[in-house]
Design a protein around this motif. Structure first.
Motif, mmCIF file in Angstrom:
data_model
loop_
_atom_site.group_PDB
_atom_site.id
_atom_site.type_symbol
_atom_site.label_atom_id
_atom_site.label_comp_id
_atom_site.label_asym_id
_atom_site.label_seq_id
_atom_site.Cartn_x
_atom_site.Cartn_y
_atom_site.Cartn_z
ATOM 1 N N ASN A 48 -4.711 -0.367 18.152
ATOM 2 C CA ASN A 48 -4.973 -0.439 16.720
ATOM 3 C C ASN A 48 -6.000 0.621 16.316
ATOM 4 O O ASN A 48 -7.115 0.297 15.913
ATOM 5 C CB ASN A 48 -5.469 -1.852 16.368
ATOM 6 N N GLU A 72 -0.868 -1.683 7.240
ATOM 7 C CA GLU A 72 -1.878 -2.695 6.916
ATOM 8 C C GLU A 72 -1.442 -3.658 5.814
ATOM 9 O O GLU A 72 -2.016 -4.730 5.681
ATOM 10 C CB GLU A 72 -3.195 -2.015 6.536
ATOM 11 N N LEU A 114 0.586 -5.016 10.619
ATOM 12 C CA LEU A 114 -0.690 -5.410 11.216
ATOM 13 C C LEU A 114 -0.858 -6.926 11.226
ATOM 14 O O LEU A 114 -1.313 -7.490 12.232
ATOM 15 C CB LEU A 114 -1.844 -4.751 10.448
ATOM 16 N N HIS A 115 -0.489 -7.584 10.132
ATOM 17 C CA HIS A 115 -0.661 -9.036 10.046
ATOM 18 C C HIS A 115 0.060 -9.745 11.200
ATOM 19 O O HIS A 115 -0.500 -10.613 11.863
ATOM 20 C CB HIS A 115 -0.161 -9.545 8.696
ATOM 21 N N HIS A 122 1.139 -8.359 14.086
ATOM 22 C CA HIS A 122 0.570 -7.948 15.365
ATOM 23 C C HIS A 122 -0.729 -8.696 15.642
ATOM 24 O O HIS A 122 -0.966 -9.151 16.773
ATOM 25 C CB HIS A 122 0.323 -6.437 15.392
ATOM 26 N N ARG A 123 -1.558 -8.834 14.627
ATOM 27 C CA ARG A 123 -2.821 -9.557 14.786
ATOM 28 C C ARG A 123 -2.542 -11.021 15.161
ATOM 29 O O ARG A 123 -3.177 -11.577 16.052
ATOM 30 C CB ARG A 123 -3.630 -9.469 13.490
ATOM 31 N N TYR A 155 -1.407 -11.229 18.762
ATOM 32 C CA TYR A 155 -2.560 -10.998 19.633
ATOM 33 C C TYR A 155 -3.445 -12.246 19.696
ATOM 34 O O TYR A 155 -3.846 -12.673 20.783
ATOM 35 C CB TYR A 155 -3.353 -9.793 19.118
ATOM 36 N N GLU A 156 -3.741 -12.823 18.557
ATOM 37 C CA GLU A 156 -4.618 -14.002 18.519
ATOM 38 C C GLU A 156 -3.978 -15.213 19.200
ATOM 39 O O GLU A 156 -4.670 -16.042 19.770
ATOM 40 C CB GLU A 156 -5.000 -14.342 17.080
ATOM 41 N N GLU A 190 -7.893 -5.321 22.670
ATOM 42 C CA GLU A 190 -7.563 -4.539 21.481
ATOM 43 C C GLU A 190 -8.284 -3.209 21.629
ATOM 44 O O GLU A 190 -9.496 -3.177 21.828
ATOM 45 C CB GLU A 190 -8.011 -5.236 20.204
#
Length: 164
Positions: free
Chosen positions: A89, A130, A138-139, A141-142, A145-146, A154
């Motif tokens: 990122n 974004e 991004l939303h 992917h985030r 990841y979380e 990251e």
């Protein structure tokens, strides 16, 4: 040699393919770019079930693998098979610069000219990272990841990739 089962996610131009090649040079593993299972001809997406089935076949025949791509919808069903998740990122400006500097990708385009003709579309797409709410943004992917509870990192600066 320890097993490698790694997923690299991030925007187009974030350095996923470059990092995958560097990691494989240090510790050989099978590599799969999700572009290979995501599309039919051109930009037409395959059925999600077909992409996931091909991905599952890849995992079943390779003990050591690195999978890289921006497709949260394809990655999510196999996330539990992963030992390490790396979220690249570096920011949209870095991704755009990488796209502009990208060498010809013969696996994706018939010629360098054809690739260059698509550059404006790619940059527009990368620029929306974004704000997009689709599986490429991004939303998502985030969130992916979380949700992953295994070993994860990251990376926000291309220099961090060198340490791998």
């Amino acid at each position: 040699m320890r097993a490698v089962k790694m997923i690299l996610i991030g925007n187009a131009g974030s350095g996923k393919s470059t990092l995958a090649r560097r990691l494989i040079a240090k510790q050989p593993a099978a590599r799969l770019s999700l572009d290979e299972v995501a599309f039919l001809v051109g930009s037409e997406r395959r059925r999600l079930e077909d992409s996931i089935a091909d991905l599952m076949r890849f995992i079943s025949v390779n003990q050591r693998w690195i999978i890289e791509g921006c497709y949260s919808d394809i990655i999510e069903p196999i996330l539990a098979e992963c030992e390490e998740l790396i979220f690249l990122n570096p920011g949209v400006d870095v991704c755009i610069a990488h796209c502009r500097a990208r060498p010809w990708e013969p696996e994706k385009f018939g010629s360098k000219e054809e690739q260059d003709e698509n550059l404006d579309n790619l940059i527009e797409w990368v620029s929306a990272y974004e704000t997009r709410s689709d599986e490429y943004g991004l939303h998502r992917h985030r969130a992916l990841y979380e949700s992953f509870h295994g070993n994860k990192r990251e990376l926000n600066y291309p220099g961090e990739y060198e340490r791998d």
